[in-house]
Write an enzyme that holds these catalytic residues in place. Structure first.
Site, PDB file in Angstrom:
ATOM      1  N   ARG A  61      37.980  65.919  44.520  1.00  0.00           N
ATOM      2  CA  ARG A  61      37.664  64.753  45.345  1.00  0.00           C
ATOM      3  C   ARG A  61      37.213  65.331  46.684  1.00  0.00           C
ATOM      4  O   ARG A  61      37.652  66.421  47.071  1.00  0.00           O
ATOM      5  CB  ARG A  61      38.896  63.885  45.553  1.00  0.00           C
ATOM      6  CG  ARG A  61      39.359  63.170  44.305  1.00  0.00           C
ATOM      7  CD  ARG A  61      40.625  62.345  44.582  1.00  0.00           C
ATOM      8  NE  ARG A  61      41.069  61.677  43.387  1.00  0.00           N
ATOM      9  CZ  ARG A  61      41.945  62.180  42.517  1.00  0.00           C
ATOM     10  NH1 ARG A  61      42.490  63.373  42.743  1.00  0.00           N
ATOM     11  NH2 ARG A  61      42.292  61.507  41.447  1.00  0.00           N
TER      12      ARG A  61
ATOM     13  N   LYS B  36      46.070  61.312  45.466  1.00  0.00           N
ATOM     14  CA  LYS B  36      46.333  60.133  44.643  1.00  0.00           C
ATOM     15  C   LYS B  36      47.404  60.405  43.593  1.00  0.00           C
ATOM     16  O   LYS B  36      47.277  60.015  42.439  1.00  0.00           O
ATOM     17  CB  LYS B  36      45.053  59.648  43.955  1.00  0.00           C
ATOM     18  CG  LYS B  36      43.996  59.117  44.901  1.00  0.00           C
ATOM     19  CD  LYS B  36      42.856  58.538  44.097  1.00  0.00           C
ATOM     20  CE  LYS B  36      41.974  57.686  44.971  1.00  0.00           C
ATOM     21  NZ  LYS B  36      40.965  56.993  44.178  1.00  0.00           N
TER      22      LYS B  36
ATOM     23  N   HIS C 270      31.752  61.673  45.177  1.00  0.00           N
ATOM     24  CA  HIS C 270      32.623  61.459  44.019  1.00  0.00           C
ATOM     25  C   HIS C 270      31.851  61.614  42.703  1.00  0.00           C
ATOM     26  O   HIS C 270      32.443  61.872  41.649  1.00  0.00           O
ATOM     27  CB  HIS C 270      33.310  60.095  44.097  1.00  0.00           C
ATOM     28  CG  HIS C 270      34.567  60.021  43.298  1.00  0.00           C
ATOM     29  ND1 HIS C 270      35.717  60.702  43.640  1.00  0.00           N
ATOM     30  CD2 HIS C 270      34.844  59.385  42.134  1.00  0.00           C
ATOM     31  CE1 HIS C 270      36.658  60.456  42.747  1.00  0.00           C
ATOM     32  NE2 HIS C 270      36.150  59.675  41.811  1.00  0.00           N
TER      33      HIS C 270
ATOM     34  N   ARG D  40      32.644  64.831  40.981  1.00  0.00           N
ATOM     35  CA  ARG D  40      33.892  64.810  40.193  1.00  0.00           C
ATOM     36  C   ARG D  40      33.624  64.210  38.816  1.00  0.00           C
ATOM     37  O   ARG D  40      34.035  64.760  37.801  1.00  0.00           O
ATOM     38  CB  ARG D  40      34.966  64.031  40.947  1.00  0.00           C
ATOM     39  CG  ARG D  40      36.298  63.947  40.200  1.00  0.00           C
ATOM     40  CD  ARG D  40      37.382  63.374  41.116  1.00  0.00           C
ATOM     41  NE  ARG D  40      38.582  62.997  40.406  1.00  0.00           N
ATOM     42  CZ  ARG D  40      39.524  63.835  40.008  1.00  0.00           C
ATOM     43  NH1 ARG D  40      39.391  65.131  40.232  1.00  0.00           N
ATOM     44  NH2 ARG D  40      40.605  63.407  39.394  1.00  0.00           N
TER      45      ARG D  40
ATOM     46  N   HIS E  56      44.558  64.090  36.283  1.00  0.00           N
ATOM     47  CA  HIS E  56      44.856  62.678  36.004  1.00  0.00           C
ATOM     48  C   HIS E  56      46.267  62.542  35.435  1.00  0.00           C
ATOM     49  O   HIS E  56      46.615  63.237  34.491  1.00  0.00           O
ATOM     50  CB  HIS E  56      43.880  62.108  34.968  1.00  0.00           C
ATOM     51  CG  HIS E  56      42.481  61.965  35.441  1.00  0.00           C
ATOM     52  ND1 HIS E  56      41.412  61.923  34.581  1.00  0.00           N
ATOM     53  CD2 HIS E  56      41.954  61.852  36.682  1.00  0.00           C
ATOM     54  CE1 HIS E  56      40.299  61.785  35.260  1.00  0.00           C
ATOM     55  NE2 HIS E  56      40.602  61.746  36.547  1.00  0.00           N
TER      56      HIS E  56
ATOM     57  N   TYR F 164      35.147  59.719  30.161  1.00  0.00           N
ATOM     58  CA  TYR F 164      34.235  60.851  30.014  1.00  0.00           C
ATOM     59  C   TYR F 164      33.958  61.159  28.551  1.00  0.00           C
ATOM     60  O   TYR F 164      32.848  61.510  28.187  1.00  0.00           O
ATOM     61  CB  TYR F 164      34.803  62.108  30.702  1.00  0.00           C
ATOM     62  CG  TYR F 164      35.115  61.892  32.160  1.00  0.00           C
ATOM     63  CD1 TYR F 164      34.133  61.448  33.043  1.00  0.00           C
ATOM     64  CD2 TYR F 164      36.387  62.111  32.653  1.00  0.00           C
ATOM     65  CE1 TYR F 164      34.417  61.230  34.381  1.00  0.00           C
ATOM     66  CE2 TYR F 164      36.680  61.901  33.999  1.00  0.00           C
ATOM     67  CZ  TYR F 164      35.690  61.458  34.840  1.00  0.00           C
ATOM     68  OH  TYR F 164      35.981  61.243  36.163  1.00  0.00           O
TER      69      TYR F 164
END
Length: 186
Positions: free
Chosen positions: A41, A66, A135, A138, A161, A170
């Protein structure tokens, strides 16, 4: 129609080429390459410190934001070359004693806004048709890994994640994942 949220490998290559024509080519090419390769990020990469990189062991410690999972990634030979070139130039910059890898002209860490401006500028120079934002690098990393046939769980770990639902976008659009479903005849 939804707008595309990632760049193709050809567009990444053109973006990197455009970065070499900017005012700070060594910094900018290294920044863009690392952002793409590691799926950073923008804030994660802007706040990357010397303590996060080990050139001897050829690794980068990725501190995800995050509530993401922290990971350690190998550095590619091409990245090490770019990093060494940037770090050699960096010692001549104002603020070179600071812990941040990527400096602004004022000697502090690059800001998110500076990176947004950099992406717009280089996207335009590279004649990339979609409106760029950091972004997208990413997302481009996630799609590139999926297109290489990388396992969804590995992509999840790589991008930090916690929830696999953030990763499956993805792989769900990758038609090649079905290539071997009927490999063996019934």
């Amino acid at each position: 129609m939804k707008k595309r949220k990632y760049l193709t490998q050809n567009e990444i290559d053109r973006l990197l080429e455009a970065s070499r024509k900017g005012s700070f080519p060594k910094r900018d090419e290294c920044f863009i390459q690392m952002c793409f390769i590691h799926g950073f990020r923008v804030s994660e990469l802007c706040h990357l410190k010397f303590s996060d990189i080990n050139l001897i062991d050829k690794v980068v410690h990725v501190n995800r934001l995050k509530s993401g999972l922290k990971t350690t990634h190998p550095l590619l030979a091409s990245e090490i070359k770019l990093l060494k070139a940037w770090l050699e130039e960096r010692v001549t910059w104002r603020g070179c004693e600071s812990p941040w890898i990527f400096l602004s002209q004022k000697g502090g860490p690059l800001s998110r806004q500076q990176v947004y401006n950099m992406m717009k500028k280089f996207g335009s120079l590279a004649s990339i048709a979609v409106s760029l934002n950091p972004h997208m690098l990413r997302h481009s990393c996630g799609y590139a890994l999926a297109n290489r046939g990388t396992d969804t769980r590995l992509i999840q770990d790589y991008l930090g994640h916690r929830n696999i639902q953030h990763t499956v976008l993805y792989t769900s659009s990758n038609h090649r994942r079905f290539a071997e479903v009927w490999q063996k005849e019934l």
